[in-house]
Write a protein that holds these residues in place. Structure first.
Motif, PDB file in Angstrom:
ATOM      1  N   ARG A 173       0.831  -1.211   0.000  1.00 29.13           N
ATOM      2  CA  ARG A 173       0.000   0.000   0.000  1.00 29.13           C
ATOM      3  C   ARG A 173       0.861   1.255   0.000  1.00 29.13           C
ATOM      4  O   ARG A 173       0.387   2.333  -0.309  1.00 29.13           O
ATOM      5  CB  ARG A 173      -0.926   0.012   1.220  1.00 29.13           C
ATOM      6  CG  ARG A 173      -2.026  -1.029   1.162  1.00 29.13           C
ATOM      7  CD  ARG A 173      -3.033  -0.854   2.294  1.00 29.13           C
ATOM      8  NE  ARG A 173      -2.427  -0.519   3.555  1.00 29.13           N
ATOM      9  CZ  ARG A 173      -2.359  -1.329   4.617  1.00 29.13           C
ATOM     10  NH1 ARG A 173      -2.892  -2.521   4.563  1.00 29.13           N
ATOM     11  NH2 ARG A 173      -1.787  -0.938   5.729  1.00 29.13           N
ATOM     12  N   SER A 174       2.128   1.123   0.377  1.00 32.47           N
ATOM     13  CA  SER A 174       3.039   2.259   0.396  1.00 32.47           C
ATOM     14  C   SER A 174       4.377   1.818  -0.178  1.00 32.47           C
ATOM     15  O   SER A 174       4.805   0.689   0.039  1.00 32.47           O
ATOM     16  CB  SER A 174       3.238   2.766   1.820  1.00 32.47           C
ATOM     17  OG  SER A 174       4.249   3.756   1.852  1.00 32.47           O
ATOM     18  N   GLU A 175       5.017   2.703  -0.902  1.00 30.61           N
ATOM     19  CA  GLU A 175       6.359   2.421  -1.416  1.00 30.61           C
ATOM     20  C   GLU A 175       7.426   3.000  -0.497  1.00 30.61           C
ATOM     21  O   GLU A 175       8.582   2.644  -0.593  1.00 30.61           O
ATOM     22  CB  GLU A 175       6.516   2.989  -2.828  1.00 30.61           C
ATOM     23  CG  GLU A 175       5.680   2.259  -3.855  1.00 30.61           C
ATOM     24  CD  GLU A 175       6.015   0.772  -3.954  1.00 30.61           C
ATOM     25  OE1 GLU A 175       7.206   0.413  -3.934  1.00 30.61           O
ATOM     26  OE2 GLU A 175       5.067  -0.031  -4.045  1.00 30.61           O
ATOM     27  N   ALA A 176       7.020   3.916   0.359  1.00 31.09           N
ATOM     28  CA  ALA A 176       7.971   4.564   1.263  1.00 31.09           C
ATOM     29  C   ALA A 176       8.007   3.827   2.593  1.00 31.09           C
ATOM     30  O   ALA A 176       6.985   3.422   3.113  1.00 31.09           O
ATOM     31  CB  ALA A 176       7.564   6.015   1.496  1.00 31.09           C
ATOM     32  N   GLY A 177       9.195   3.662   3.124  1.00 33.70           N
ATOM     33  CA  GLY A 177       9.323   3.085   4.457  1.00 33.70           C
ATOM     34  C   GLY A 177       8.871   4.085   5.497  1.00 33.70           C
ATOM     35  O   GLY A 177       8.670   5.271   5.211  1.00 33.70           O
ATOM     36  N   PRO A 178       8.713   3.643   6.735  1.00 31.10           N
ATOM     37  CA  PRO A 178       8.202   4.522   7.776  1.00 31.10           C
ATOM     38  C   PRO A 178       9.243   5.492   8.333  1.00 31.10           C
ATOM     39  O   PRO A 178       8.901   6.401   9.066  1.00 31.10           O
ATOM     40  CB  PRO A 178       7.747   3.547   8.857  1.00 31.10           C
ATOM     41  CG  PRO A 178       8.657   2.375   8.689  1.00 31.10           C
ATOM     42  CD  PRO A 178       8.902   2.278   7.210  1.00 31.10           C
ATOM     43  N   HIS A 179      10.498   5.321   7.967  1.00 25.38           N
ATOM     44  CA  HIS A 179      11.573   6.170   8.500  1.00 25.38           C
ATOM     45  C   HIS A 179      12.149   7.027   7.385  1.00 25.38           C
ATOM     46  O   HIS A 179      12.359   6.559   6.282  1.00 25.38           O
ATOM     47  CB  HIS A 179      12.707   5.308   9.065  1.00 25.38           C
ATOM     48  CG  HIS A 179      12.279   4.354  10.109  1.00 25.38           C
ATOM     49  ND1 HIS A 179      12.117   4.705  11.424  1.00 25.38           N
ATOM     50  CD2 HIS A 179      11.945   3.041  10.030  1.00 25.38           C
ATOM     51  CE1 HIS A 179      11.723   3.652  12.106  1.00 25.38           C
ATOM     52  NE2 HIS A 179      11.613   2.629  11.286  1.00 25.38           N
ATOM     53  N   ARG A 180      12.424   8.274   7.705  1.00 27.28           N
ATOM     54  CA  ARG A 180      13.155   9.100   6.755  1.00 27.28           C
ATOM     55  C   ARG A 180      14.615   8.687   6.757  1.00 27.28           C
ATOM     56  O   ARG A 180      15.287   8.659   5.742  1.00 27.28           O
ATOM     57  CB  ARG A 180      13.027  10.586   7.086  1.00 27.28           C
ATOM     58  CG  ARG A 180      13.517  11.460   5.940  1.00 27.28           C
ATOM     59  CD  ARG A 180      13.549  12.919   6.266  1.00 27.28           C
ATOM     60  NE  ARG A 180      14.606  13.314   7.172  1.00 27.28           N
ATOM     61  CZ  ARG A 180      15.903  13.291   6.873  1.00 27.28           C
ATOM     62  NH1 ARG A 180      16.309  12.864   5.716  1.00 27.28           N
ATOM     63  NH2 ARG A 180      16.806  13.682   7.743  1.00 27.28           N
ATOM     64  N   CYS A 181      15.111   8.316   7.940  1.00 25.44           N
ATOM     65  CA  CYS A 181      16.513   7.959   8.054  1.00 25.44           C
ATOM     66  C   CYS A 181      16.714   7.044   9.260  1.00 25.44           C
ATOM     67  O   CYS A 181      16.072   7.230  10.292  1.00 25.44           O
ATOM     68  CB  CYS A 181      17.338   9.236   8.228  1.00 25.44           C
ATOM     69  SG  CYS A 181      18.989   9.125   7.571  1.00 25.44           S
ATOM     70  N   LEU A 182      17.579   6.053   9.120  1.00 24.00           N
ATOM     71  CA  LEU A 182      17.998   5.205  10.240  1.00 24.00           C
ATOM     72  C   LEU A 182      19.513   5.244  10.293  1.00 24.00           C
ATOM     73  O   LEU A 182      20.174   5.136   9.263  1.00 24.00           O
ATOM     74  CB  LEU A 182      17.537   3.763  10.047  1.00 24.00           C
ATOM     75  CG  LEU A 182      16.073   3.469  10.277  1.00 24.00           C
ATOM     76  CD1 LEU A 182      15.759   2.037   9.872  1.00 24.00           C
ATOM     77  CD2 LEU A 182      15.714   3.680  11.739  1.00 24.00           C
ATOM     78  N   PHE A 183      20.052   5.370  11.466  1.00 24.39           N
ATOM     79  CA  PHE A 183      21.499   5.418  11.625  1.00 24.39           C
ATOM     80  C   PHE A 183      21.975   4.103  12.213  1.00 24.39           C
ATOM     81  O   PHE A 183      21.345   3.546  13.107  1.00 24.39           O
ATOM     82  CB  PHE A 183      21.895   6.588  12.523  1.00 24.39           C
ATOM     83  CG  PHE A 183      21.563   7.905  11.908  1.00 24.39           C
ATOM     84  CD1 PHE A 183      22.443   8.509  11.035  1.00 24.39           C
ATOM     85  CD2 PHE A 183      20.347   8.514  12.168  1.00 24.39           C
ATOM     86  CE1 PHE A 183      22.122   9.719  10.442  1.00 24.39           C
ATOM     87  CE2 PHE A 183      20.014   9.716  11.582  1.00 24.39           C
ATOM     88  CZ  PHE A 183      20.912  10.326  10.716  1.00 24.39           C
TER      89      PHE A 183
END
Length: 188
Positions: free
Chosen positions: A157-167
């Protein structure tokens, strides 16, 4: 079998965590699996794990719970490339255990992702808890969790993951970010 069959009969969500010490070195496949793989002891341990996981899947199916069960496979960051060839290979991917390269942090979620689905979205094992809670019909206390619900990403349903960035830091500092501004510190 002793856990899954009774748990599946209850009309409540249940959780089973199964952890294998394999395929860590030193490799020790059971005698029945020794010398069965062209990939040596590493391949033998994978065959043994594959059989155990397959049996667990058959038990879940026998219990009638296969369509409502999320099966998550995760590792602790890929093969131990310094111990190669005994500790496996990341194939065409760069890096492995102790790195933040793709061979060290790539994950696979069979059963939760539509067949053929591929994504470059950034996600984390931190996301498992809130996702599992939502799948079980609960509401996670978001203010206490760093993870995010992966259901929209997993279902397509979404192509974007839930995080903008993970370190990440595992010997090689790095970050996984979405968008055009991906950065990665060079290894020294």
């Amino acid at each position: 079998r002793e856990f899954v069959l009774p748990a599946a009969r209850r009309a409540q969500p249940w959780f089973l965590f199964v952890s294998f010490h394999q395929p860590h070195v030193p490799l020790a496949p059971s005698p029945r699996f020794c010398n069965r793989s062209a990939a040596g002891s590493y391949g033998d341990t994978l065959l043994e794990m594959d059989e155990a996981i397959g049996e667990l899947g058959r038990i879940v199916s026998e219990a009638g719970a296969a369509r409502s069960t999320l099966t998550l496979f995760a590792s602790d960051n890929g093969p131990w490339v310094e111990m190669a060839p005994a500790a496996g290979s990341a194939g065409p991917l760069r890096g492995g255990k102790f790195t933040t390269y793709e061979g060290g942090i790539r994950a696979h979620l069979p059963g939760a992702v539509p067949a053929g689905r591929v994504t470059a979205a950034v996600a984390s094992l931190l996301d498992v808890l809130p996702t599992a809670v939502r799948l079980a019909g609960g509401t996670p206390r978001a203010q206490l969790l760093d993870g995010r619900d992966l259901r929209p990403l997993l279902s397509g349903r979404s192509e974007a993951g839930p995080h903008r960035c993970l370190f990440f830091f595992g010997g090689t500092p790095g970050a996984g970010c979405r968008g055009d501004r991906r950065r990665r510190r060079r290894q020294r």
